[in-house]
Design a protein around this motif. Structure first.
Motif, PDB file in Angstrom:
ATOM      1  N   ARG A 183       6.851   6.218   6.058  1.00  0.00           N
ATOM      2  CA  ARG A 183       5.554   6.180   5.926  1.00  0.00           C
ATOM      3  C   ARG A 183       4.978   5.555   4.350  1.00  0.00           C
ATOM      4  O   ARG A 183       5.700   6.623   3.513  1.00  0.00           O
ATOM      5  N   TRP A 184       4.305   4.714   4.026  1.00  0.00           N
ATOM      6  CA  TRP A 184       3.817   4.439   2.826  1.00  0.00           C
ATOM      7  C   TRP A 184       2.310   4.291   2.923  1.00  0.00           C
ATOM      8  O   TRP A 184       1.702   3.920   3.782  1.00  0.00           O
ATOM      9  N   GLN A 185       1.687   4.775   1.882  1.00  0.00           N
ATOM     10  CA  GLN A 185       0.316   4.914   1.879  1.00  0.00           C
ATOM     11  C   GLN A 185      -0.154   4.720   0.425  1.00  0.00           C
ATOM     12  O   GLN A 185       0.305   4.852  -0.533  1.00  0.00           O
ATOM     13  N   ALA A 186      -1.425   4.045   0.329  1.00  0.00           N
ATOM     14  CA  ALA A 186      -1.955   3.400  -0.871  1.00  0.00           C
ATOM     15  C   ALA A 186      -3.671   3.613  -0.656  1.00  0.00           C
ATOM     16  O   ALA A 186      -4.106   3.610   0.459  1.00  0.00           O
ATOM     17  N   GLY A 187      -4.244   4.023  -1.769  1.00  0.00           N
ATOM     18  CA  GLY A 187      -5.644   4.300  -1.521  1.00  0.00           C
ATOM     19  C   GLY A 187      -5.953   5.874  -1.652  1.00  0.00           C
ATOM     20  O   GLY A 187      -5.166   6.744  -1.199  1.00  0.00           O
ATOM     21  N   PRO A 188      -7.384   6.231  -1.472  1.00  0.00           N
ATOM     22  CA  PRO A 188      -7.819   7.596  -1.604  1.00  0.00           C
ATOM     23  C   PRO A 188      -7.361   8.288  -0.038  1.00  0.00           C
ATOM     24  O   PRO A 188      -7.374   7.254   0.938  1.00  0.00           O
ATOM     25  N   SER A 189      -7.306   9.556   0.036  1.00  0.00           N
ATOM     26  CA  SER A 189      -7.524   9.909   1.341  1.00  0.00           C
ATOM     27  C   SER A 189      -8.666   9.658   2.293  1.00  0.00           C
ATOM     28  O   SER A 189      -9.566   9.671   1.690  1.00  0.00           O
ATOM     29  N   ARG A 190      -8.332   8.879   3.388  1.00  0.00           N
ATOM     30  CA  ARG A 190      -9.486   8.629   4.302  1.00  0.00           C
ATOM     31  C   ARG A 190     -10.493   9.745   4.687  1.00  0.00           C
ATOM     32  O   ARG A 190     -10.015  10.978   4.891  1.00  0.00           O
ATOM     33  N   VAL A 191     -11.776   9.291   5.003  1.00  0.00           N
ATOM     34  CA  VAL A 191     -12.743  10.365   5.367  1.00  0.00           C
ATOM     35  C   VAL A 191     -12.710  10.637   6.978  1.00  0.00           C
ATOM     36  O   VAL A 191     -12.083   9.343   7.513  1.00  0.00           O
ATOM     37  N   ALA A 192     -13.373  11.523   7.504  1.00  0.00           N
ATOM     38  CA  ALA A 192     -13.260  11.435   9.026  1.00  0.00           C
ATOM     39  C   ALA A 192     -13.937  10.212   9.839  1.00  0.00           C
ATOM     40  O   ALA A 192     -13.499   9.990  10.900  1.00  0.00           O
ATOM     41  N   ASP A 193     -15.076   9.725   9.163  1.00  0.00           N
ATOM     42  CA  ASP A 193     -15.942   8.840   9.753  1.00  0.00           C
ATOM     43  C   ASP A 193     -15.517   7.479   9.318  1.00  0.00           C
ATOM     44  O   ASP A 193     -16.370   6.501   9.478  1.00  0.00           O
ATOM     45  N   ALA A 194     -14.408   7.290   8.843  1.00  0.00           N
ATOM     46  CA  ALA A 194     -14.019   5.696   8.407  1.00  0.00           C
ATOM     47  C   ALA A 194     -13.564   4.849   9.540  1.00  0.00           C
ATOM     48  O   ALA A 194     -13.351   5.109  10.533  1.00  0.00           O
ATOM     49  N   ASP A 195     -14.086   3.600   9.170  1.00  0.00           N
ATOM     50  CA  ASP A 195     -13.820   2.515  10.035  1.00  0.00           C
ATOM     51  C   ASP A 195     -12.343   2.016   9.836  1.00  0.00           C
ATOM     52  O   ASP A 195     -12.066   1.536   8.893  1.00  0.00           O
ATOM     53  N   CYS A 196     -11.569   2.301  10.908  1.00  0.00           N
ATOM     54  CA  CYS A 196      -9.925   2.023  11.109  1.00  0.00           C
ATOM     55  C   CYS A 196      -9.445   1.067  11.741  1.00  0.00           C
ATOM     56  O   CYS A 196     -10.298   0.924  13.025  1.00  0.00           O
ATOM     57  N   VAL A 197      -8.494   0.126  11.467  1.00  0.00           N
ATOM     58  CA  VAL A 197      -8.060  -0.794  12.446  1.00  0.00           C
ATOM     59  C   VAL A 197      -6.617  -0.749  12.265  1.00  0.00           C
ATOM     60  O   VAL A 197      -5.964  -0.344  10.957  1.00  0.00           O
ATOM     61  N   GLU A 198      -5.691  -1.105  13.414  1.00  0.00           N
ATOM     62  CA  GLU A 198      -4.261  -0.949  13.075  1.00  0.00           C
ATOM     63  C   GLU A 198      -3.711  -2.504  13.248  1.00  0.00           C
ATOM     64  O   GLU A 198      -4.331  -3.218  14.320  1.00  0.00           O
ATOM     65  N   ARG A 199      -2.566  -2.838  12.714  1.00  0.00           N
ATOM     66  CA  ARG A 199      -1.916  -4.095  12.642  1.00  0.00           C
ATOM     67  C   ARG A 199      -0.528  -3.956  12.968  1.00  0.00           C
ATOM     68  O   ARG A 199       0.154  -3.147  12.311  1.00  0.00           O
ATOM     69  N   ARG A 200      -0.083  -4.621  13.806  1.00  0.00           N
ATOM     70  CA  ARG A 200       1.567  -4.733  14.072  1.00  0.00           C
ATOM     71  C   ARG A 200       1.988  -5.782  12.933  1.00  0.00           C
ATOM     72  O   ARG A 200       1.539  -6.953  12.962  1.00  0.00           O
ATOM     73  N   VAL A 201       2.870  -5.425  12.112  1.00  0.00           N
ATOM     74  CA  VAL A 201       3.465  -6.237  10.991  1.00  0.00           C
ATOM     75  C   VAL A 201       4.946  -5.968  10.998  1.00  0.00           C
ATOM     76  O   VAL A 201       5.511  -5.091  11.413  1.00  0.00           O
ATOM     77  N   SER A 202       5.570  -7.161  10.196  1.00  0.00           N
ATOM     78  CA  SER A 202       6.878  -7.031   9.856  1.00  0.00           C
ATOM     79  C   SER A 202       6.897  -6.557   8.643  1.00  0.00           C
ATOM     80  O   SER A 202       6.176  -7.068   7.655  1.00  0.00           O
ATOM     81  N   ALA A 203       7.782  -5.455   8.414  1.00  0.00           N
ATOM     82  CA  ALA A 203       7.981  -4.642   7.094  1.00  0.00           C
ATOM     83  C   ALA A 203       9.073  -5.058   6.247  1.00  0.00           C
ATOM     84  O   ALA A 203      10.187  -4.684   7.204  1.00  0.00           O
TER      85      ALA A 203
END
Length: 140
Positions: free
Chosen positions: A100-120
């Motif tokens: 797992r790799w993460q960037a940015g501040p820790s998200r809050v509970a009511d954040a608007d999230c979306v997932e994408r399938r990507v090649s890494a």
């Protein structure tokens, strides 16, 4: 000299004609003006809409920033800052297998999230399927 009987009905020797290059330049100028107006209007109307979903737009921008030839680089911090919408915070998490790799501040509970399938890219010359989650929320 031509006589009035040689001319087409409704024509006059005092009427002017437009050069083709000048006519093309005028059409081009009108087209550019309409394009700029439509772009500015679209941007202004989008700014007035509070109900728009920011996560899909931010995810698309993030993938555009983080990917090279359609493959996402796990070093996400530069892409996260570039894709962050003005007035919002952005968190991006890339998961590939157990990594797992993460960037940015820790998200809050009511954040608007979306997932994408990507090649890494997991190593030089190694590309594996992964899941990218991008979350955005208003900056406080």
């Amino acid at each position: 000299m031509s006589s009035s009987s040689d001319r087409a009905p409704g024509s006059s020797p005092d009427r002017g004609q437009v050069e083709p290059l000048a006519a093309l330049a005028a059409v081009f100028a009108v087209g550019v003006g309409l394009s700029l107006y439509a772009g500015a209007l679209d941007g202004a109307l989008a700014a007035l809409d509070d109900d728009r979903e920011m996560a899909p737009t931010a995810a698309d921008a993030f993938v555009d920033e983080a990917a090279s030839f359609g493959v996402v680089d796990p070093r996400l911090s530069t892409a996260a800052e570039a894709a962050r919408p003005t007035g919002y915070r952005l968190n991006a998490t890339l998961s590939v297998g157990e990594h797992r790799w993460q960037a940015g501040p820790s998200r809050v509970a009511d954040a608007d999230c979306v997932e994408r399938r990507v090649s890494a890219r997991t190593a030089p010359g190694t590309v594996r399927p992964g899941r990218l989650e991008v979350c955005v929320w208003p900056a406080a």
